[in-house]
Design an enzyme around this catalytic site. Structure first.
Site, PDB file in Angstrom:
ATOM      1  N   ASP A   9      14.964  51.017 -19.581  1.00  0.00           N
ATOM      2  CA  ASP A   9      15.705  51.293 -20.824  1.00  0.00           C
ATOM      3  C   ASP A   9      15.804  49.988 -21.629  1.00  0.00           C
ATOM      4  O   ASP A   9      16.883  49.532 -21.977  1.00  0.00           O
ATOM      5  CB  ASP A   9      17.101  51.865 -20.517  1.00  0.00           C
ATOM      6  CG  ASP A   9      17.981  50.914 -19.731  1.00  0.00           C
ATOM      7  OD1 ASP A   9      17.450  50.072 -18.978  1.00  0.00           O
ATOM      8  OD2 ASP A   9      19.216  50.984 -19.875  1.00  0.00           O
ATOM      9  N   ASP A  14      15.690  44.276 -18.622  1.00  0.00           N
ATOM     10  CA  ASP A  14      14.500  45.123 -18.425  1.00  0.00           C
ATOM     11  C   ASP A  14      13.274  44.368 -18.964  1.00  0.00           C
ATOM     12  O   ASP A  14      12.196  44.404 -18.354  1.00  0.00           O
ATOM     13  CB  ASP A  14      14.620  46.435 -19.209  1.00  0.00           C
ATOM     14  CG  ASP A  14      15.845  47.239 -18.835  1.00  0.00           C
ATOM     15  OD1 ASP A  14      15.740  48.190 -18.068  1.00  0.00           O
ATOM     16  OD2 ASP A  14      16.941  46.889 -19.327  1.00  0.00           O
ATOM     17  N   ASP A 243      17.546  43.824 -13.288  1.00  0.00           N
ATOM     18  CA  ASP A 243      16.292  44.586 -13.291  1.00  0.00           C
ATOM     19  C   ASP A 243      15.108  43.807 -12.704  1.00  0.00           C
ATOM     20  O   ASP A 243      14.304  44.383 -11.953  1.00  0.00           O
ATOM     21  CB  ASP A 243      15.994  45.087 -14.715  1.00  0.00           C
ATOM     22  CG  ASP A 243      17.089  46.042 -15.194  1.00  0.00           C
ATOM     23  OD1 ASP A 243      17.865  46.511 -14.343  1.00  0.00           O
ATOM     24  OD2 ASP A 243      17.168  46.310 -16.400  1.00  0.00           O
TER      25      ASP A 243
HETATM   26  O1  RIB Z   1      24.294  47.336 -14.645  1.00  0.00           O
HETATM   27  C1  RIB Z   1      23.110  46.649 -14.905  1.00  0.00           C
HETATM   28  C2  RIB Z   1      22.097  47.547 -15.576  1.00  0.00           C
HETATM   29  O2  RIB Z   1      22.630  47.954 -16.827  1.00  0.00           O
HETATM   30  C3  RIB Z   1      20.780  46.882 -15.861  1.00  0.00           C
HETATM   31  O3  RIB Z   1      19.738  47.807 -15.688  1.00  0.00           O
HETATM   32  C4  RIB Z   1      20.913  46.474 -17.309  1.00  0.00           C
HETATM   33  O4  RIB Z   1      19.663  46.440 -17.972  1.00  0.00           O
HETATM   34  C5  RIB Z   1      21.774  47.540 -17.866  1.00  0.00           C
HETATM   35  O5  RIB Z   1      20.949  48.597 -18.226  1.00  0.00           O
HETATM   36 CA    CA Z   2      18.175  48.263 -17.530  1.00  0.00          CA
END
Ligand code: RIB
Ligand code: CA
Length: 309
Positions: A9, A14, A243
Site C-alpha cells: 500500500d 513500502d 515493510d
Molecule cells: O503498522 C505498520 C504498517 O502500517 C506498515 O505497513 C506501514 O507501511 C503502514 O502501512
Molecule cells: Ca505498508
C-alpha cells in the site's frame, strides 16, 4: 532465489521495501500488487510505478482493492503524507493510470499462485484485503502457495494505532480475520520485531550525501516518515522499517525467531484489529501462524543498507 509477489500500500516504508526487494540478488520479484492503505489505491499504484521507474525496474504493477471488506477508510496523511510518499508527488493525474493493466491484482495473485505454487512467497505489507478476496474467489490457493509473509499485528507489544492494534490489521480487520482463519502458511512480522529495526536521521543523511537523483528522492520522502516518528513515537529514536523487514524475512527466514501460535483477529469494537491467541481454536485446531518474536537486527540492517540504494 526466492520468487516473490509484493502486495503493498505504497507508503514510505513500502517504497523502501520495494527498493530493498528490487536490489536483492536473492529475490526474483515477479510482480507488485497495489492495495489502498496508506493512501487511496490510485496513489499507491502511481507511487509504486514511480519508485520502480526511478530504480530502472520493469517489474509489473497490478491495481487492487479500493477499500476494506466492510469498514470505510479515511486518510489523514500523518505518517506517510496525503499522497503516501511524504507529499513528494502530490495528486494523481490521469496519465499516471494510463498503463494500468486490465487484470485486477486479486486475479493476478490467483494466477501466479497456480503457476508457481510452493515456489511462491507472497509478501503483504498493507491491509490483507487483496489476499482475503483472492482466497474467497479461489480457496484452492490456500493449499498451493509456498508461504505468506504478512507485516502486521502486535502480539507482545502495544499497537501503533490503538492500545492493541497495528495499522494494517486495524484498517481491514475483517480481511485479516478471514486470512488468519483460512489455513494459509502464515508468518507474521509484527511490531514485536519491526520496532527493533530502526532507521535514523544519520542513516538518511548518508543517502542524501550520495547526491544522486534516487538517493535524494529516497532521503526526502523518508525524512517525512522520520519527522512523523519523532512526533508520534519519540521513544523509538528512529523510524521503523516495518515493510522492509517483511521482505527480509521472506529472503532470509533465519533472520527471525518464530513461535507457532493460533492467532485470531479481534473484530469487536473494544480491541478491533488486535492479534491475540485463539484459546478455543476450533478450526483448524493446530497453530495457524509462525509469529516472529526476535530479530537479528544487525544482520537485517546490514543487508538492508547493502541493497537499498
Ligand atoms: O503498522 C505498520 C504498517 O502500517 C506498515 O505497513 C506501514 O507501511 C503502514 O502501512
Ligand atoms: Ca505498508
Amino acid at each position: 532465489m526466492v520468487k516473490i509477489i509484493l502486495d503493498c500500500d505504497t507508503g514510505i516504508d513500502d517504497a523502501l521495501a520495494i527498493g530493498y526487494a528490487i536490489n536483492s540478488p536473492e529475490i526474483e520479484l515477479l510482480g507488485i500488487t497495489a492495495c489502498y492503505g496508506m493512501a487511496p489505491v490510485d496513489y499507491t499504484f502511481r507511487n509504486t510505478k514511480t519508485i520502480l521507474s526511478m530504480l530502472n525496474s520493469n517489474v509489473g504493477v497490478w491495481r487492487g482493492s479500493e477499500k476494506p471488506l466492510i469498514l470505510e477508510k479515511e486518510y489523514d496523511g500523518k505518517i506517510h503524507g496525503m499522497d503516501g510518499l511524504g507529499n513528494m508527488l502530490g495528486s494523481v493525474k490521469e496519465y499516471d493510470l494510463e498503463d494500468c493493466p486490465s487484470t485486477h491484482a486479486v486475479d493476478y495473485i490467483i494466477e501466479q499462485i497456480h503457476k508457481f505454487k510452493k515456489e511462491l512467497t507472497l509478501v503483504v505489507t498493507g491491509p490483507l484485503t487483496n489476499l482475503a478476496k483472492a482466497v474467497k474467489k479461489d480457496p484452492e490457493i490456500v493449499q498451493l502457495v509456498g508461504r505468506v509473509v504478512t507485516m502486521g499485528g502486535a502480539l507482545t507489544t502495544p499497537g501503533n494505532v490503538s492500545k492493541y492494534a497495528e495499522a494494517n490489521y486495524r484498517i481491514d480487520p475483517h480481511a485479516a480475520d478471514f486470512v488468519f482463519k483460512s489455513d494459509l502458511p502464515i508468518t507474521m512480522v509484527g511490531l514485536d520485531v519491526t520496532r527493533k529495526t530502526l532507521l535514523t536521521e544519520e542513516d538518511v543523511g548518508k543517502w542524501r550525501s550520495k547526491d544522486t537523483e534516487v538517493s535524494g528522492f529516497f532521503a526526502d520522502f523518508t525524512q517525512f516518515y522520520l519527522d512523523a516518528y519523532k512526533e508520534l513515537h519519540p521513544y523509538l529514536k528512529g523510524c521503523a522499517l516495518h515493510d522492509p523487514l517483511a521482505v527480509g524475512v521472506a529472503k532470509f527466514p533465519d533472520l527471525v525467531k518464530t513461535i507457532p501460535i493460533h492467532i485470531q483477529i479481534d473484530t469487536e469494537e473494544d480491541g478491533i484489529g488486535r492479534t491475540i491467541e485463539d484459546l478455543y481454536r476450533k478450526t483448524p485446531d493446530t497453530p495457524n501462524t509462525e509469529v516472529c518474536i526476535q530479530v537479528d537486527t544487525e544482520k537485517f540492517m546490514n543487508d538492508f543498507f547493502k541493497c537499498i540504494i
